[in-house]
Design an enzyme around this catalytic site. Sequence first.
Site, PDB file in Angstrom:
ATOM      1  N   ASP A  28       0.975  -1.297  -0.113  1.00  0.00           N
ATOM      2  CA  ASP A  28      -0.015   0.025   0.076  1.00  0.00           C
ATOM      3  C   ASP A  28       0.546   1.328   0.032  1.00  0.00           C
ATOM      4  OD1 ASP A  28       0.839  -0.903   2.430  1.00  0.00           O
ATOM      5  OD2 ASP A  28      -0.617   0.425   3.516  1.00  0.00           O
ATOM      6  N   GLU A 188      -3.397  -0.222  13.590  1.00  0.00           N
ATOM      7  CA  GLU A 188      -2.085  -0.307  13.522  1.00  0.00           C
ATOM      8  C   GLU A 188      -1.638   0.980  14.411  1.00  0.00           C
ATOM      9  OE1 GLU A 188       1.507   0.029  10.326  1.00  0.00           O
ATOM     10  OE2 GLU A 188      -0.363  -0.034   9.678  1.00  0.00           O
ATOM     11  N   TYR A 362       5.015   6.755   5.033  1.00  0.00           N
ATOM     12  CA  TYR A 362       4.595   6.410   3.596  1.00  0.00           C
ATOM     13  C   TYR A 362       3.207   6.759   3.328  1.00  0.00           C
ATOM     14  CZ  TYR A 362       2.224   2.363   5.682  1.00  0.00           C
ATOM     15  OH  TYR A 362       1.273   1.805   6.570  1.00  0.00           O
TER      16      TYR A 362
END
Length: 362
Positions: A28, A188, A362
Amino acid sequence: MALDAFRDELAATAAALSAPGTGLLAADESTATIGKRFAAIGLENSEANRRSYRSLLASAPELAEAISGVILFEETLFQDSVSEVGEPGPPIVTLFEQQGIIPGIKVDQGVESLAGGLAGESWCTGLKGLSERAARYYARGARFAKWRAVLRISSVGCPSELAVRENAWGLARYARTVQEQGLVPIVEPEILMDGDHDIATTASVQEWVLRTVYEALAVNGVFLEGSLLKPSMTLAGADCPERPGLEEVGAFTVRTLSRSVPAAVPAILFLSGGLSEEDASLCLNAINQAAAEGFAPWHLGFSFGRALQHSCLKHWNGTDRQAGQAALLARARANGAASRGAYAAGTEPSDDASLFVADYSY
């Protein structure tokens, strides 16, 4: 309520993603981040090259033997594949589905500086319009979602209580929202490896973070049996002079989770956090070996990005799809074995280079 209509499906999806001997391929990366990976092999960050690379991942033979699901970037979810010789193919998501690999989607929209927080602290954005986006992703074939909150340990007092609570609440609001649209939420709360703190400090902070996260999930009525956790392994900071051994990593990680994570959660799928390909597999293996000796009601698997793709990218090098797939499959097999506590060091080819990037995003 909308969640009730999806409850059985959410539980079934979470169970499928928690199959023994498997984990997730985290593919991803944002357009900017995949550009950095391509730059390392001298490749232009074009839509055509991104399509070719992600088609490589989706068409890797026998990938489903160790990979139960794949996390995609939005571009990839709606992108058609291309064959090795450049011919157009079916949607990339279809190639994964044909292998029995469940598609998922990154739904957060990145982190921003946290007003009132300490230096470097952040909160994760993306709640606005999330329900509508989640419905569109479900219609396209996605069945789970991922949202990454980022916390750090530092000598100036990080993480602050504000950062822990803000990120826990954001994770809970995201989880409840996507469950109401049929997507299993991966929760997460990443604790970055940056810093010189020891493993005991990491464990203490991680217990606090995870307890706070699950308190927020409870307040928001998140269906735990239809959710997954993606935490950091319990490690020392990257600059800590006292490096813990594998047995210590395994013992600390299992102890931390047993004190913090409800047994109703089907699986804990670890992020690699900048560990090398081999070290990520060895740590995961040690965690599962420690779990076999103690309390661990969850499947302990993996959700690796760099630690599954680093060698793959290098061997592909923009042209050699078969070499890239062979490298991907080797690391998938290694981590599949590690999620059973059965990986022997060096039995699959890997790259031992550290993948740590300070303040990783990211």
